[in-house]
Enzyme design. Structure first.
Site, PDB file in Angstrom:
ATOM      1  N   ASP A 130       9.224  -8.667   0.695  1.00 16.68           N
ATOM      2  CA  ASP A 130       9.025  -9.153   2.070  1.00 16.68           C
ATOM      3  C   ASP A 130       7.912  -8.394   2.793  1.00 16.68           C
ATOM      4  O   ASP A 130       7.518  -8.770   3.892  1.00 16.68           O
ATOM      5  CB  ASP A 130      10.335  -9.096   2.878  1.00 16.68           C
ATOM      6  CG  ASP A 130      10.958  -7.707   2.933  1.00 16.68           C
ATOM      7  OD1 ASP A 130      10.894  -6.990   1.911  1.00 16.68           O
ATOM      8  OD2 ASP A 130      11.496  -7.335   3.983  1.00 16.68           O
ATOM      9  N   HIS A 131       7.374  -7.343   2.152  1.00 13.74           N
ATOM     10  CA  HIS A 131       6.305  -6.570   2.792  1.00 13.74           C
ATOM     11  C   HIS A 131       4.950  -6.771   2.129  1.00 13.74           C
ATOM     12  O   HIS A 131       3.948  -6.236   2.608  1.00 13.74           O
ATOM     13  CB  HIS A 131       6.668  -5.078   2.797  1.00 13.74           C
ATOM     14  CG  HIS A 131       7.881  -4.811   3.642  1.00 13.74           C
ATOM     15  ND1 HIS A 131       7.793  -4.254   4.890  1.00 13.74           N
ATOM     16  CD2 HIS A 131       9.187  -5.096   3.428  1.00 13.74           C
ATOM     17  CE1 HIS A 131       9.024  -4.183   5.404  1.00 13.74           C
ATOM     18  NE2 HIS A 131       9.875  -4.692   4.541  1.00 13.74           N
TER      19      HIS A 131
ATOM     20  N   ASP B 220      10.659  -0.192   6.510  1.00 13.63           N
ATOM     21  CA  ASP B 220      12.117  -0.219   6.356  1.00 13.63           C
ATOM     22  C   ASP B 220      12.636   1.203   6.221  1.00 13.63           C
ATOM     23  O   ASP B 220      12.131   1.975   5.412  1.00 13.63           O
ATOM     24  CB  ASP B 220      12.495  -0.997   5.085  1.00 13.63           C
ATOM     25  CG  ASP B 220      12.171  -2.477   5.200  1.00 13.63           C
ATOM     26  OD1 ASP B 220      11.662  -2.892   6.255  1.00 13.63           O
ATOM     27  OD2 ASP B 220      12.428  -3.206   4.225  1.00 13.63           O
TER      28      ASP B 220
HETATM   29 ZN   LIG Z   1      11.894  -5.279   4.422  1.00 15.59          ZN
HETATM   30 ZN   LIG Z   2      12.644  -2.788   1.975  1.00 19.86          ZN
END
Ligand SMILES: [Zn+2]
Ligand SMILES: [Zn+2]
Length: 273
Positions: free
Chosen positions: A32-33, A177
């Site tokens: 997701d990054h 995160d």
């Molecule tokens: Zn993330």
């Molecule tokens: Zn992560």
């Protein structure tokens, strides 16, 4: 740019963000990054970019980033450099530096980043300059830059007479995160803006621990502890993504200067003085 999630280039086009960036700093290698970087590099290549692009990430990220880069385009129209950063390492740029710090996310080597502007010149005192009979013009500029000048009548003016103390630049800190951690508090000390993940709300505090994330309240506690000016929350889990008001409320009960990030949001970070 910090991280490059799926759809980043579409959002850049939508909000008129320039593609002329030189560095992308990745916090860690979860999909997701970084999924957006393949399409972004491909678009840059199609646009005929020739300037180099640097991809930075934590220890162990180079292999993944090189792979993403090679997926991005078949024919190298511009150089893409992949570099790993250790916590505490700084990347110097004109007028600012970016320093990585080690955060706490599921045991992986994850970095947050602090973007810190260089010190600014002290304030110049024009009234005093006039009082001393120093003609307005290039002499003022030289004194402001810290150079002693000799006037026509032989007087030597020391810059400290007319220029105040150097003033700190602005600081913006991005966590990526992470669980709430001491490294973030240290890196964000008195920062102008802390951008902290807040994946969950209070009712999912246990899940935040299990998955290596933070609740909005925990992010606010970090902000308060670090004495930052403002907190921006981001990285909401699906159930809050549509309406993050609950998260904002929980965070504000701890740290009132909190806002939740949304697409296209612009935040002005003004000088404190
Ligand atoms: Zn993330
Ligand atoms: Zn992560």
């Amino acid at each position: 740019m910090f991280d490059c999630g799926e759809g980043t280039q579409r959002q850049m086009m939508r909000w008129g963000v320039s593609f002329a960036l030189e560095d992308i700093f990745f916090t860690h290698m979860h999909a997701d990054h970084l999924l957006g970087v393949v399409g972004l590099i491909r678009t840059m290549a199609l646009q005929g970019r020739t300037e180099p692009l640097r991809l930075w990430g934590p220890r162990g990220s180079a292999r993944v980033l090189r792979r993403a880069e090679s997926l991005g385009f078949e024919r190298a129209s511009f150089p893409v450099e992949v570099l790993e950063l250790e916590p505490g390492q700084r990347v110097e740029r004109k007028d600012f530096a970016i320093a990585g710090f080690g955060v706490d996310h599921r045991g992986s080597a994850s970095l947050g980043y602090a973007l810190v502007e260089s010190e600014r010149k002290g304030r110049f005192n024009p009234e005093k300059a006039r009082e001393l009979g120093i003609p307005e013009g290039p002499l003022w500029g030289r004194i402001h830059r810290g150079i002693a000048v000799t006037l026509d009548d032989g007087r030597v003016i020391d810059p400290s007479e007319l220029v105040g103390h150097k003033r700190p630049g602005r600081a913006i800190v991005v966590t990526g995160d992470t669980r709430p951690c001491a490294a973030t508090i240290e890196a964000a000390r008195h920062a102008d803006l802390l951008i902290h993940e807040a994946t969950f709300g209070d009712e999912e505090a246990a899940r935040a621990v299990e998955t290596g994330h933070s609740t909005a309240r925990e992010a606010a506690e970090v902000a308060r502890e670090a004495g930052v000016r403002r907190l921006l929350l981001t990285h909401f889990s699906a159930r809050y993504a549509r309406d993050a008001m609950d998260l904002e409320r929980e965070a504000r009960s701890v740290f009132p200067e909190t806002v939740c990030g949304k697409d296209g949001m612009e935040i002005e970070v003004a000088f404190e003085d």
